[in-house]
Design an enzyme around this catalytic site. Structure first.
Site, PDB file in Angstrom:
ATOM      1  CB  VAL A  64      19.900  -5.730  12.489  1.00 33.20           C
ATOM      2  CG1 VAL A  64      18.574  -6.258  13.005  1.00 33.20           C
ATOM      3  CG2 VAL A  64      21.037  -6.707  12.747  1.00 33.20           C
ATOM      4  CE1 TYR A 159      27.049 -12.769  21.674  1.00 34.25           C
ATOM      5  CE2 TYR A 159      27.648 -13.197  23.955  1.00 34.25           C
ATOM      6  CZ  TYR A 159      26.681 -13.061  22.972  1.00 34.25           C
ATOM      7  OH  TYR A 159      25.354 -13.210  23.294  1.00 34.25           O
ATOM      8  CB  ALA A 162      29.601  -7.101  20.160  1.00 29.10           C
TER       9      ALA A 162
END
Length: 254
Positions: A64, A159, A162
């Site tokens: 991706v 994390y 994001a």
């Protein structure tokens, strides 16, 4: 007309469960995964997903982070089936285990590139194909966010940052799509029975069951349950969750 979809992170976990659910719902699916190998998914895992469904699933090894590769996969899907109705951005990774001020720059960059920019790239590649299709009003973009996209979690600041970005992207995309018929939504899972959950438990040095105890349902969520939520958002009826987040987190308490 048979509905078609593209799913990233499709070799295992929530992505693979989403492929299974969409095929069961009558879709044809382009299944993408980077297949980088442990601790990420392997080519054999993507092959197994394709083998379960015969010619209803096409698989491609695509990262991706590679917008050109995503665009090529979208073009392959349109060439094969004539249109693209749904894109599910399910690819993800988890890193953590330290406070924000001790988190190495490469960890933040890796999470940003895969978790956040990966969703951006998937939308940039897929949405134009939906807009150019025969019926944009039935087209859906769905991103897999996380309970970490709503809550701040101990030693997972990068994390969480994001995943918060994923939620923001979906809301901005939905606003950009006003009047086109295409809609965008996010699904936020809680502690789901995946390799990423086991990785998170290792980071915390606790059993998986302890993570699940932070959810009101007091159990680990099965990937198929999250896939069902994604499938609703991907359906023509799923337009009602446009620009928002469906919390498939079992009542996550933080």
């Amino acid at each position: 007309m048979t509905r078609t979809a593209l799913v990233t992170g499709a070799a295992r976990g929530i992505g693979a469960a989403t492929v299974d659910r969409l095929v069961a719902d009558g879709y044809r699916v382009m299944a993408l995964d980077s297949c980088e190998g442990p601790p990420k998914a392997t080519p054999e895992e993507l092959d197994a997903v394709m083998a379960r469904h015969g010619d209803r699933v096409l698989g491609r090894v695509v990262d991706v982070r590679d917008r050109g590769g995503l665009a090529a996969a979208v073009a392959d899907a349109v060439r094969e089936w004539g249109h693209l109705d749904v894109a599910v951005a399910a690819a993800g990774i988890v890193h953590g285990g330290e406070p924000l001020w001790e988190t190495p720059d490469p960890v933040l960059q890796d999470l940003w590139d895969v978790v956040a920019r990966g969703v951006w790239n998937t939308a940039a590649a897929a949405v134009p194909a939906m807009l150019a299709g025969p019926d944009p009003s039935r087209c859906r973009f769905v991103a897999v966010a996380s309970a970490a996209g709503t809550h701040g979690l101990f030693h997972l600041a990068a994390y969480g940052a994001a995943k918060h970005a994923v939620v923001g992207m979906v809301k901005g995309l939905a606003a950009d799509l006003v009047g086109t018929g295409v809609t965008a939504a996010a699904v936020s899972p809680g502690s789901t029975d995946t390799a990423m959950l086991r990785r998170t438990a290792t980071l915390y040095d606790v059993p998986v069951e302890e993570l699940a105890s932070r959810q009101l349902i007091r159990r680990v969520i099965d990937p198929s349950e999250v896939a069902a939520a994604i499938a609703f958002c991907a359906s023509p009826a799923g337009g009602v969750v446009n620009g928002t987040v469906l919390h498939a987190d079992g009542g996550f308490e933080g």
